[in-house]
Enzyme design. Structure first.
Site, PDB file in Angstrom:
ATOM      1  N   HIS A  96       0.807  -1.220   0.000  1.00 47.36           N
ATOM      2  CA  HIS A  96       0.000   0.000   0.000  1.00 47.36           C
ATOM      3  C   HIS A  96       0.843   1.274   0.000  1.00 47.36           C
ATOM      4  O   HIS A  96       0.337   2.356  -0.292  1.00 47.36           O
ATOM      5  CB  HIS A  96      -0.996  -0.001   1.166  1.00 47.36           C
ATOM      6  CG  HIS A  96      -0.407   0.285   2.517  1.00 47.36           C
ATOM      7  ND1 HIS A  96      -0.112  -0.698   3.425  1.00 47.36           N
ATOM      8  CD2 HIS A  96      -0.061   1.451   3.102  1.00 47.36           C
ATOM      9  CE1 HIS A  96       0.385  -0.152   4.530  1.00 47.36           C
ATOM     10  NE2 HIS A  96       0.426   1.152   4.353  1.00 47.36           N
ATOM     11  N   ASP A 126       0.126  -7.558   1.346  1.00 44.96           N
ATOM     12  CA  ASP A 126       0.518  -6.159   1.542  1.00 44.96           C
ATOM     13  C   ASP A 126       2.037  -6.009   1.568  1.00 44.96           C
ATOM     14  O   ASP A 126       2.588  -5.274   2.384  1.00 44.96           O
ATOM     15  CB  ASP A 126      -0.089  -5.582   2.825  1.00 44.96           C
ATOM     16  CG  ASP A 126       0.016  -4.052   2.854  1.00 44.96           C
ATOM     17  OD1 ASP A 126       0.121  -3.435   1.777  1.00 44.96           O
ATOM     18  OD2 ASP A 126       0.024  -3.481   3.962  1.00 44.96           O
ATOM     19  N   SER A 202       4.690   2.187   8.036  1.00 44.12           N
ATOM     20  CA  SER A 202       4.341   1.089   7.142  1.00 44.12           C
ATOM     21  C   SER A 202       5.521   0.698   6.261  1.00 44.12           C
ATOM     22  O   SER A 202       6.139   1.543   5.619  1.00 44.12           O
ATOM     23  CB  SER A 202       3.172   1.487   6.241  1.00 44.12           C
ATOM     24  OG  SER A 202       1.999   1.654   6.991  1.00 44.12           O
TER      25      SER A 202
END
Length: 350
Positions: A96, A126, A202
């Site tokens: 993402h 992901d 992230s």
């Protein structure tokens, strides 16, 4: 780790187990010794974290992206962190972070900034691999997430809210969690921690007290306190191999759409199935693997390669362990009659 306990943490646990706190705040030990405060304990913890940061921080990069020609800010979705896993420029991050972007650049801890190319992405886990055109980069050592233990030290390094090389520490709170990816697939054996994460973390590494990457930070629950998640590094190793070799993760599929429906006790007895829930086929892809093998709409999938099926996620789990083009044995129930079918698995291309 398994039976092995990390060396830096072991001394701390041993000290805690061997002493009791006195009323004046000192720690008394069974051998009669005492300390004036807990400085020794804090020093051991600090040394463990500092040692990890010294080794791993140089391998963590800030990832900057552009979407439609506009830069994405570090505190927004789509910008984050990554960890260098090969000296010739391969970097592991989240899908993402680099999904649907027009440009990717990375900033190293020494201040260098360079453009990166996206090698491959996998929305189902992901995870993504990007690469910069340079050599001699410091690399992070990948650990073994199968040996994790609840309660062990966990350290995250990343770029939350644009603050580069930020360190946060905590413990592994739970193992074996399941997390739904944006593609709808279930990611299994997810690591839950209480490490403080924010947007921008992230794609950054979660490491143990030996400085080995045990996971890739991927999600947090915004309204919760101290609940964060990381993709296990063993999952990441497999995904990286697929992305580097093929540019995508090859996944097998049956070519069916299905629904889960409950079975009453009387239905279980009548059908001779000890499953409270079953997976029923509601659509078969024309000329797909299941269609060629003779599966039909309305069939109930009883088992796949001898493993009982009661959820669609269970089918995905079993198929993830089989490469496309290999055979699978499916047991179905059709109008009260058990049938056996051999299917040559297809390759999922979307």
């Amino acid at each position: 780790m398994g039976k092995h306990v990390e060396a830096d943490t072991f001394g701390l646990l041993k000290l805690l187990a061997g002493g009791t706190a006195g009323s004046n705040g000192t720690i008394s030990h069974s051998d009669g010794g005492s300390t004036n405060d807990d400085v020794g304990l804090l020093d051991a913890y600090s040394r463990a974290v500092i040692s990890v940061v010294e080794r791993v921080a140089p391998t963590v990069v800030a990832i900057n992206v552009e979407k439609n020609g506009s830069a994405v800010q570090q505190n927004a979705e789509g910008a984050g962190s990554g960890v260098i896993i090969a000296p010739d420029g391969f970097i592991l991050t989240n899908n993402h972070v680099v999904e649907n972007v027009s440009m990717v650049s990375v900033t190293l801890t020494d201040g260098r900034s360079m453009q990166a190319s996206v090698i491959g992405t996998d929305a189902a886990t992901d995870l993504a691999v990007i690469r910069v055109s340079t050599n001699g980069l410091p690399i992070a050592q990948l650990g073994n997430s199968d040996h994790l233990q609840v309660g062990q030290l966990a350290i995250a390094i990343g770029n939350p809210l644009g603050f580069q090389s930020t360190v946060s520490a905590g413990v592994v709170s739970a193992l074996g969690r399941s997390l739904r990816s944006r593609s709808g697939r279930l990611i299994e054996n997810v690591i839950q921690t209480d490490v403080a994460l924010n947007p921008g973390n992230s794609g950054g590494p979660l490491v143990n007290s030996r400085g080995r990457v045990i996971g890739i930070n991927t999600a947090m629950i915004c309204m919760a306190q101290g609940i964060s998640f990381a993709i296990p590094v063993n999952t990441a190793k497999w995904v990286v191999g697929e992305l580097v070799k093929h540019g995508r993760v090859r996944r097998a599929y049956l070519g069916i759409s299905a629904m889960v429906r409950p079975l009453t006790g009387s239905q279980q007895n009548r059908l001779k199935l000890d499953l409270p829930m079953v997976v029923q086929i509601i659509g078969v892809e024309p000329s797909g693997p299941a269609d060629r093998a003779g599966l039909r709409e309305g069939d109930i999938v009883v088992s796949l390669d001898g493993q009982k099926i009661s959820t669609i996620d269970r089918i995905h789990q079993l198929l993830s362990k089989k490469p496309p083009g290999t055979p699978a044995h499916v047991t179905i129930l059709r109008r009260g009659v058990i049938g056996e079918h051999d299917i040559v698995l297809g390759e999922l291309t979307t």
